[in-house]
Design a protein around this motif. Structure first.
Motif, PDB file in Angstrom:
ATOM      1  N   VAL A   1       0.761   4.103  -2.937  1.00 13.13           N
ATOM      2  CA  VAL A   1       0.500   5.517  -2.647  1.00 13.13           C
ATOM      3  C   VAL A   1       1.657   6.378  -3.152  1.00 13.13           C
ATOM      4  O   VAL A   1       1.441   7.449  -3.723  1.00 13.13           O
ATOM      5  N   LYS A   2       2.874   5.901  -2.988  1.00 11.82           N
ATOM      6  CA  LYS A   2       4.040   6.639  -3.482  1.00 11.82           C
ATOM      7  C   LYS A   2       3.973   6.789  -5.006  1.00 11.82           C
ATOM      8  O   LYS A   2       4.261   7.853  -5.558  1.00 11.82           O
TER       9      LYS A   2
ATOM     10  N   LEU B   1       1.207   6.723  -6.820  1.00  9.98           N
ATOM     11  CA  LEU B   1       0.122   7.673  -7.094  1.00  9.98           C
ATOM     12  C   LEU B   1       0.615   9.105  -6.968  1.00  9.98           C
ATOM     13  O   LEU B   1       0.295   9.954  -7.800  1.00  9.98           O
ATOM     14  N   HIS B   2       1.382   9.391  -5.945  1.00 14.13           N
ATOM     15  CA  HIS B   2       1.910  10.742  -5.746  1.00 14.13           C
ATOM     16  C   HIS B   2       2.772  11.171  -6.928  1.00 14.13           C
ATOM     17  O   HIS B   2       2.673  12.313  -7.380  1.00 14.13           O
TER      18      HIS B   2
ATOM     19  N   ASN C   1     -10.321   9.997   1.244  1.00 15.54           N
ATOM     20  CA  ASN C   1      -8.981  10.406   1.626  1.00 15.54           C
ATOM     21  C   ASN C   1      -8.064  10.496   0.407  1.00 15.54           C
ATOM     22  O   ASN C   1      -7.336  11.475   0.226  1.00 15.54           O
ATOM     23  N   VAL C   2      -8.116   9.488  -0.440  1.00 12.49           N
ATOM     24  CA  VAL C   2      -7.300   9.475  -1.651  1.00 12.49           C
ATOM     25  C   VAL C   2      -7.729  10.607  -2.587  1.00 12.49           C
ATOM     26  O   VAL C   2      -6.875  11.301  -3.172  1.00 12.49           O
TER      27      VAL C   2
ATOM     28  N   SER D   1      -6.399  13.886  -1.240  1.00 11.96           N
ATOM     29  CA  SER D   1      -4.949  13.936  -1.451  1.00 11.96           C
ATOM     30  C   SER D   1      -4.629  14.300  -2.892  1.00 11.96           C
ATOM     31  O   SER D   1      -3.738  15.102  -3.166  1.00 11.96           O
ATOM     32  N   LYS D   2      -5.361  13.709  -3.820  1.00  5.60           N
ATOM     33  CA  LYS D   2      -5.154  14.012  -5.242  1.00  5.60           C
ATOM     34  C   LYS D   2      -5.426  15.487  -5.513  1.00  5.60           C
ATOM     35  O   LYS D   2      -4.662  16.140  -6.224  1.00  5.60           O
TER      36      LYS D   2
ATOM     37  N   MET E   1       0.834  -1.213   0.000  1.00  9.69           N
ATOM     38  CA  MET E   1       0.000   0.000   0.000  1.00  9.69           C
ATOM     39  C   MET E   1       0.865   1.258   0.000  1.00  9.69           C
ATOM     40  O   MET E   1       0.571   2.224  -0.715  1.00  9.69           O
ATOM     41  N   GLU E   2       1.925   1.266   0.787  1.00  4.77           N
ATOM     42  CA  GLU E   2       2.832   2.413   0.815  1.00  4.77           C
ATOM     43  C   GLU E   2       3.461   2.633  -0.555  1.00  4.77           C
ATOM     44  O   GLU E   2       3.570   3.762  -1.030  1.00  4.77           O
TER      45      GLU E   2
END
Length: 117
Positions: free
Chosen positions: A14-15, A17-18, A66-67, A70-71, A10-11
């Motif tokens: 997410v990285k 995605l960023h 949340n996602v 963040s986006k 998951m980490e």
């Protein structure tokens, strides 16, 4: 052990995605900002980022929400970075244009509808 593996995956996701959110898409619009409007627009965007970040850090949102928040923060940060770059390159002190992709334009229009009338 399995939970640890899931967390690492998951980490990683997410990285990734960023990294993806940090890239602008194709330019769909250009917005001219007068010298007077630049500080007001930048301030409003910073306020929006701060509000979204506060929501993300709280426990009230679902993972999906949340996602999404963040986006939106990453999209707004792209706009702010572009404004800072253009302002620094603007030696005459006049206004300048920023180029927005589809996602940036959607958020920008939502925040500054009066500029698009």
């Amino acid at each position: 052990m399995k939970t640890e593996s899931v967390m690492k995956n998951m980490e990683y996701l997410v990285k990734e995605l960023h990294k993806e959110w940090d890239r602008s898409g194709a330019v769909t619009a250009s917005v001219f900002l007068s010298p007077e409007a630049v500080e007001a627009v930048a301030g409003k965007i910073r306020e929006e980022i701060r509000d979204r970040q506060t929501l993300v850090e709280g426990d009230t949102l679902s993972f999906r929400e949340n996602v999404a928040k963040s986006k939106e923060c990453y999209i707004l940060l792209r706009v702010v970075r572009q404004m800072i770059k253009k302002k620094a390159a603007n030696t005459k002190g006049g206004g300048f244009s920023i180029e927005l992709d589809k996602e940036e334009l959607k958020l920008f229009k939502g925040m500054f509808a009066e500029l698009f009338k």
